[in-house]
Design a protein around this motif. Structure first.
Motif, mmCIF file in Angstrom:
data_model
loop_
_atom_site.group_PDB
_atom_site.id
_atom_site.type_symbol
_atom_site.label_atom_id
_atom_site.label_comp_id
_atom_site.label_asym_id
_atom_site.label_seq_id
_atom_site.Cartn_x
_atom_site.Cartn_y
_atom_site.Cartn_z
ATOM 1 N N GLY A 198 -70.662 11.785 55.964
ATOM 2 C CA GLY A 198 -69.292 11.272 55.967
ATOM 3 C C GLY A 198 -68.310 12.119 56.743
ATOM 4 O O GLY A 198 -67.268 11.620 57.199
ATOM 5 N N ASP A 199 -68.608 13.406 56.924
ATOM 6 C CA ASP A 199 -67.706 14.268 57.697
ATOM 7 C C ASP A 199 -67.771 13.978 59.197
ATOM 8 O O ASP A 199 -66.876 14.385 59.946
ATOM 9 C CB ASP A 199 -68.058 15.742 57.463
ATOM 10 N N TYR A 200 -68.836 13.305 59.607
ATOM 11 C CA TYR A 200 -69.039 13.069 61.044
ATOM 12 C C TYR A 200 -68.695 11.645 61.470
ATOM 13 O O TYR A 200 -68.400 11.408 62.638
ATOM 14 C CB TYR A 200 -70.503 13.329 61.418
ATOM 15 N N PRO A 228 -73.974 14.781 71.361
ATOM 16 C CA PRO A 228 -75.186 15.506 71.765
ATOM 17 C C PRO A 228 -75.928 16.140 70.594
ATOM 18 O O PRO A 228 -77.159 16.211 70.595
ATOM 19 C CB PRO A 228 -74.653 16.573 72.732
ATOM 20 N N LEU A 229 -75.185 16.597 69.572
ATOM 21 C CA LEU A 229 -75.836 17.173 68.388
ATOM 22 C C LEU A 229 -76.741 16.149 67.711
ATOM 23 O O LEU A 229 -77.881 16.449 67.347
ATOM 24 C CB LEU A 229 -74.776 17.655 67.386
ATOM 25 N N PHE A 230 -76.246 14.937 67.548
ATOM 26 C CA PHE A 230 -77.032 13.918 66.868
ATOM 27 C C PHE A 230 -78.188 13.422 67.725
ATOM 28 O O PHE A 230 -79.241 13.060 67.206
ATOM 29 C CB PHE A 230 -76.128 12.757 66.422
ATOM 30 N N SER A 283 -79.137 17.953 57.771
ATOM 31 C CA SER A 283 -79.578 19.353 57.815
ATOM 32 C C SER A 283 -79.845 19.790 59.247
ATOM 33 O O SER A 283 -79.475 20.899 59.655
ATOM 34 C CB SER A 283 -80.836 19.525 56.960
ATOM 35 N N ALA A 284 -80.503 18.907 60.031
ATOM 36 C CA ALA A 284 -80.800 19.240 61.420
ATOM 37 C C ALA A 284 -79.519 19.413 62.227
ATOM 38 O O ALA A 284 -79.398 20.336 63.047
ATOM 39 C CB ALA A 284 -81.678 18.156 62.044
ATOM 40 N N VAL A 285 -78.537 18.548 62.012
ATOM 41 C CA VAL A 285 -77.264 18.653 62.727
ATOM 42 C C VAL A 285 -76.552 19.949 62.358
ATOM 43 O O VAL A 285 -75.998 20.650 63.219
ATOM 44 C CB VAL A 285 -76.380 17.424 62.417
ATOM 45 N N LYS A 286 -76.566 20.287 61.073
ATOM 46 C CA LYS A 286 -75.913 21.516 60.616
ATOM 47 C C LYS A 286 -76.531 22.744 61.278
ATOM 48 O O LYS A 286 -75.818 23.649 61.746
ATOM 49 C CB LYS A 286 -76.022 21.618 59.095
ATOM 50 N N GLN A 287 -77.859 22.778 61.333
ATOM 51 C CA GLN A 287 -78.542 23.917 61.962
ATOM 52 C C GLN A 287 -78.239 23.997 63.456
ATOM 53 O O GLN A 287 -78.012 25.087 64.000
ATOM 54 C CB GLN A 287 -80.049 23.810 61.722
ATOM 55 N N GLY A 293 -75.104 26.395 67.953
ATOM 56 C CA GLY A 293 -74.404 25.951 69.151
ATOM 57 C C GLY A 293 -75.329 25.286 70.133
ATOM 58 O O GLY A 293 -75.214 25.478 71.344
ATOM 59 N N ALA A 294 -76.277 24.467 69.605
ATOM 60 C CA ALA A 294 -77.351 23.923 70.444
ATOM 61 C C ALA A 294 -77.093 22.510 70.916
ATOM 62 O O ALA A 294 -77.971 21.875 71.463
ATOM 63 C CB ALA A 294 -78.669 23.972 69.671
ATOM 64 N N GLY A 295 -75.907 21.996 70.718
ATOM 65 C CA GLY A 295 -75.691 20.598 71.083
ATOM 66 C C GLY A 295 -75.433 20.355 72.545
ATOM 67 O O GLY A 295 -75.680 19.283 73.072
ATOM 68 N N ASN A 296 -74.936 21.382 73.236
ATOM 69 C CA ASN A 296 -74.512 21.149 74.620
ATOM 70 C C ASN A 296 -75.658 20.982 75.595
ATOM 71 O O ASN A 296 -75.450 20.608 76.730
ATOM 72 C CB ASN A 296 -73.624 22.306 75.075
ATOM 73 N N GLY A 297 -76.883 21.265 75.155
ATOM 74 C CA GLY A 297 -78.006 21.168 76.082
ATOM 75 C C GLY A 297 -78.588 19.789 76.198
ATOM 76 O O GLY A 297 -79.550 19.576 76.910
#
Length: 545
Positions: free
Chosen positions: A433-435, A458-460, A508-512, A517-521
């Protein structure tokens, strides 16, 4: 040893009295974990060794079944079954009071010819028809295996029913009854129109519960929605002629229209459904693909005013409307809405439905309700494809409908899906819900979740790849539409425990990823969005506090 059984040399078993040198199948490897039966593995490997011609010609006697069974640690019946096939095919021959030997002349048709030495060849892509290259399906290899072996994992892919709730015992009983009654008749070629009992049952159901206006003679049984769309497109559209479809819309409809060479014109969606707009007579559509009861994926229900206007437009331009009655049975706020075909007095609407989404996907039975003047044309096209659908399944489905099991199943599934729907909303707000803002529409078996922050996309996308929880991005269904980033979540196929597990896993995967800071790739690309040009915005959304 991973379940494999390794053959030992014959010297490791008690010595046997030999009349001639015995072959030693030292390279036999049997894998108990394989789906291939052990006898088939043994048969295949012995045959391959014989075909290779690499054995000593003096070692022509085959070990006895007792010795080979002891060597490989398997039963004698398993060995005898493999020997039996080799004897039948002429690889082995039995000699009275002597045993089993390699045949003097192996079956010539099975011998492998020596391959001549050739220079290396440059691999090139095969030449295929333009209709294939026009499609937007870029899958290859195992990506094309859409079937699921065993219980499906929690993917949240839309369009999957709860097959574990299907009344298999009832279906099998009806199947036995129709086979006992009709026997060999159901094993012969069937009508390309469909079995008359099924056509009567479908027509009665649609008139009573979907507000259709049709006769059994207007029903054409097809192999699901895919074949329904392709049959209509092939029958009505010449290459280069215009076809309309909703944007965003059903991606398989887009593939079908591209396949037949139609000039595809995507039409935007507003709060009343497909936008007709202005159109020159030269660019008038021959076919308009719509889902008026529950548009996929946005969930919009076409208004009565827009329905009437669309029929009038099709009549004035000598076009036809292909109505996909997607998920019309599963409406949770009020009764199901009447179909577009029931309003048509001009013979311009072809109604398409499928039983696969309601009962189980591998059934591959659907139907077309065609205007009388088009029925024979559609039957001819359908007959070219695969002649007819399985007669046994058609007869069973006819009984399933006429004896009330179909309506009972729909009612039960509507109640089950309603509970899963409420549970999904609760758990989605808890975990994601936060996203997202989750949009709730009155019908259907999926939700659209609109991302609050575009930078989270990108995170999702990365989280999907890592977890296998695979909601589709809304952009996947867009042609020209430029909408806010969102995902389409199906919920019907999974239990409450699975729904919670899948959402928690994705969160959990999105939080990690966010912590690292792995979403930008991510290599995923999205269309630029302009609020001034957006055709649709979520109206009823659920927000977390």
């Amino acid at each position: 040893m991973n379940g494999a059984i390794y053959g030992r040399t014959l010297s490791s078993v008690p010595k046997q009295r030999r009349r001639r040198l015995v072959m030693s199948f030292e390279m036999v490897r049997l894998d108990r974990a394989s789906s291939e039966p052990l006898y088939q593995q043994l048969y295949r490997q012995i045959r391959e060794e014989l075909e290779s011609g690499s054995f000593d010609s003096s070692a022509s006697r085959v070990p006895s079944s007792r010795v080979l069974a002891a060597t490989l640690g398997i039963s004698r019946p398993t060995v005898n079954q493999a020997f039996s096939k080799l004897l039948e095919e002429g690889y082995l021959q039995a000699r009275k009071r002597s045993g089993i030997f390699v045949a003097d002349h192996l079956p010539a048709t099975f011998l492998k010819a020596a391959r001549p030495s050739t220079t290396a060849r440059t691999e090139r892509s095969p030449r295929v028809a333009r209709r294939v290259s026009r499609m937007t399906d870029f899958r290859s290899g195992r990506q094309l295996d859409v079937g699921v072996a065993g219980p499906p994992s929690v993917t949240f892919v839309a369009g999957l029913p709860a097959v574990d709730e299907f009344p298999i015992a009832v279906w099998e009983r009806l199947r036995e009854q129709v086979l006992a009654k009709k026997g060999a008749h159901l094993l012969r070629y069937a009508s390309s129109r469909g079995e008359i009992e099924l056509r009567k049952a479908i027509a009665a159901y649609l008139c009573d519960f979907r507000g259709a206006n049709c006769h059994p003679n207007q029903v054409v049984v097809v192999g699901g929605m895919q074949q329904a769309m392709l049959t209509c497109a092939l029958a009505l559209i010449n290459e280069g002629e215009v076809a309309w479809m909703e944007d965003p819309g059903f991606h398989q409809a887009r593939n079908v229209l591209a396949f037949v060479g139609a000039k595809l014109v995507p039409r935007p969606i507003d709060r009343e459904g497909l936008v007709i707009g202005k159109c020159s007579r030269q660019n008038s559509p021959r076919l308009i693909f719509v889902a008026p009861s529950h548009q996929f994926p946005l969930g919009v229900t076409m208004s009565l005013k827009r329905r009437k206007a669309l029929i009038e437009f099709a009549e004035s331009r000598d076009g036809y409307i292909l109505e996909d009655d997607y998920n019309s049975e599963f409406r949770f706020d009020g009764p199901p809405l009447p179909c577009l075909q029931g309003l048509d007095n001009a013979g311009r609407v072809i109604y398409a439905g499928t039983m696969s989404k309601i009962l189980y996907p591998s059934l591959r039975l659907g139907f077309l309700i065609a205007p009388p003047q088009l029925v024979d044309t559609l039957v001819k096209v359908r007959a070219v494809m695969d002649q007819h659908s399985p007669a046994i399944d058609q007869a069973t489905l006819a009984r399933f409908i006429t004896e009330g099991f179909f309506l009972s199943h729909v009612k039960r599934m509507r109640e089950l899906y309603a509970k899963r729907r409420v549970f999904f909303i609760e758990q989605f707000q808890k975990w994601l819900g936060d996203y997202f803002d989750l949009e709730v529409t009155p019908a259907g078996l999926h939700f659209i979740a609109w991302l609050r922050r575009r930078e989270d996309l990108p995170l999702f996308m990365r989280a999907r790849e890592q977890t296998g929880v695979w909601p589709r991005p809304l952009s996947f269904f867009c042609i020209k539409a430029q909408l806010d980033p969102a995902f389409v979540f199906g919920f019907a196929a999974w239990s409450q425990a699975q729904i919670e597990q899948g959402l928690a896993k994705l969160a959990s995967a999105v939080k990690q990823l966010k912590q690292r800071g792995a979403g930008n790739g991510s290599s995923f690309q999205i269309h630029p969005f302009s609020p001034a040009t957006g055709s649709y915005w979520p109206s009823t959304v659920v927000r977390s506090n």
